[in-house]
Enzyme design. Structure first.
Site, short mmCIF file in Angstrom:
data_model
loop_
_atom_site.label_atom_id
_atom_site.label_comp_id
_atom_site.label_asym_id
_atom_site.label_seq_id
_atom_site.Cartn_x
_atom_site.Cartn_y
_atom_site.Cartn_z
N SER A 1 -5.01 45.21 -5.72
CA SER A 1 -4.15 46.01 -4.85
C SER A 1 -3.49 47.10 -5.66
O SER A 1 -3.30 46.96 -6.88
CB SER A 1 -3.07 45.12 -4.21
OG SER A 1 -2.08 45.90 -3.58
N TYR B 1 3.75 38.66 -6.06
CA TYR B 1 2.52 39.27 -5.52
C TYR B 1 1.97 40.32 -6.48
O TYR B 1 0.77 40.33 -6.79
CB TYR B 1 2.81 39.90 -4.16
CG TYR B 1 1.63 40.62 -3.55
CD1 TYR B 1 0.54 39.92 -3.04
CD2 TYR B 1 1.60 42.02 -3.48
CE1 TYR B 1 -0.54 40.57 -2.47
CE2 TYR B 1 0.52 42.68 -2.92
CZ TYR B 1 -0.54 41.96 -2.42
OH TYR B 1 -1.62 42.62 -1.85
#
Length: 260
Positions: free
Chosen positions: A103, A129
């Site tokens: 990401s 994350y």
């Protein structure tokens, strides 16, 4: 599995390809990963492409079956173990490719080797994350180094923001889309699942990428990742720690010295 079977049925109907199969895999369970890998090794003659696509995004402070922080455990450790267990099959099928979905959030990540599983720090779901997504890029870099000359390539990818349930813990997913939540400009950047899958497909089959390995792609374009994602020592240390955590005693790839 009901959703998985339904998707496979749709694909078989649209493509008339009856070789689309489904298998159960829980990346929050080392036992499940080992069982899945053993089944693939036994049943499949080849593994030409492995797309590590699973993801958990900004969930509460949960842990996996084996006690790992959920985002680090699923997004990184689960894929780390699965990939290593399938490496011999991938090498035997060479030329073959591995695609790891990361990401853009990796740029805000930091690998805290003193507390990878958030056991001593106050839990921050966003930071956890970002750490997991940075770990994926570092894993890609180190795996590519170890696979030099094997005929197996590996690249990391940011597919873009997709209209899926990945953001179920943030309110950003298909069932809660609203132009008033994050503003209309944000939603112009959101991709359909089909468009978000295009970069993975491109990395998996594009002929011009046959010899490209250890790189980071933003969509269809190769980009430079965050500086920490380029740190070879951090990548090697993360590999060693990940192998210890998942009990990977005999890696399938031979350790190679860093190029000078």
């Amino acid at each position: 599995m009901e959703k998985c079977e339904a998707a496979a049925k749709d694909i078989r109907g649209e493509t008339l390809n009856h070789h689309v199969k489904t298998r159960h895999l829980d990346l929050a369970s080392l036992k499940s990963i080992r069982e899945f890998a053993a089944k693939i090794i036994e049943e499949e003659e080849r593994v030409d492409i492995l797309i590590n696509n699973a993801g958990v995004m900004r969930c509460p402070h949960w842990t996996t079956e084996d006690g790992f922080e959920m985002q680090f455990g699923v997004n990184h450790l689960g894929h780390f173990l699965l990939t290593n267990l399938l490496l011999d099959k991938l090498k035997a099928s060479a030329p073959s490719r591995i695609i790891n979905l990361s990401s853009l959030a990796h740029v805000a990540g930091h690998i805290d080797f003193d507390d990878l599983n958030w056991q001593t720090r106050k839990y921050n779901t966003k930071a956890a994350y970002c750490q997991s997504k940075l770990a994926i890029v570092l894993f890609t870099k180190e795996l590519s180094r170890r696979l030099q000359g094997s005929g197996v390539t590996v690249n990391a990818l940011h597919p873009g923001v997709a209209r899926t349930e990945l953001g179920r813990h943030t309110g950003i997913h298909g069932s809660t889309f609203s132009s008033t939540t994050l503003g209309p400009i944000f939603w112009l950047l959101v991709k359909s699942p089909e468009l978000a899958a295009q970069p993975s497909t491109y990395l998996a089959v594009a002929e011009e990428l046959a010899d490209v390995s250890g790189k980071y792609f933003d969509g269809l374009k190769q980009k430079a990742p965050a500086p920490e994602a380029e740190d070879e020592e951090v990548a090697r240390r993360l590999w060693a720690e990940s192998a210890r955590l998942v009990g990977l005693e005999a890696p399938s790839v031979r350790e190679q010295p860093l190029p000078r």
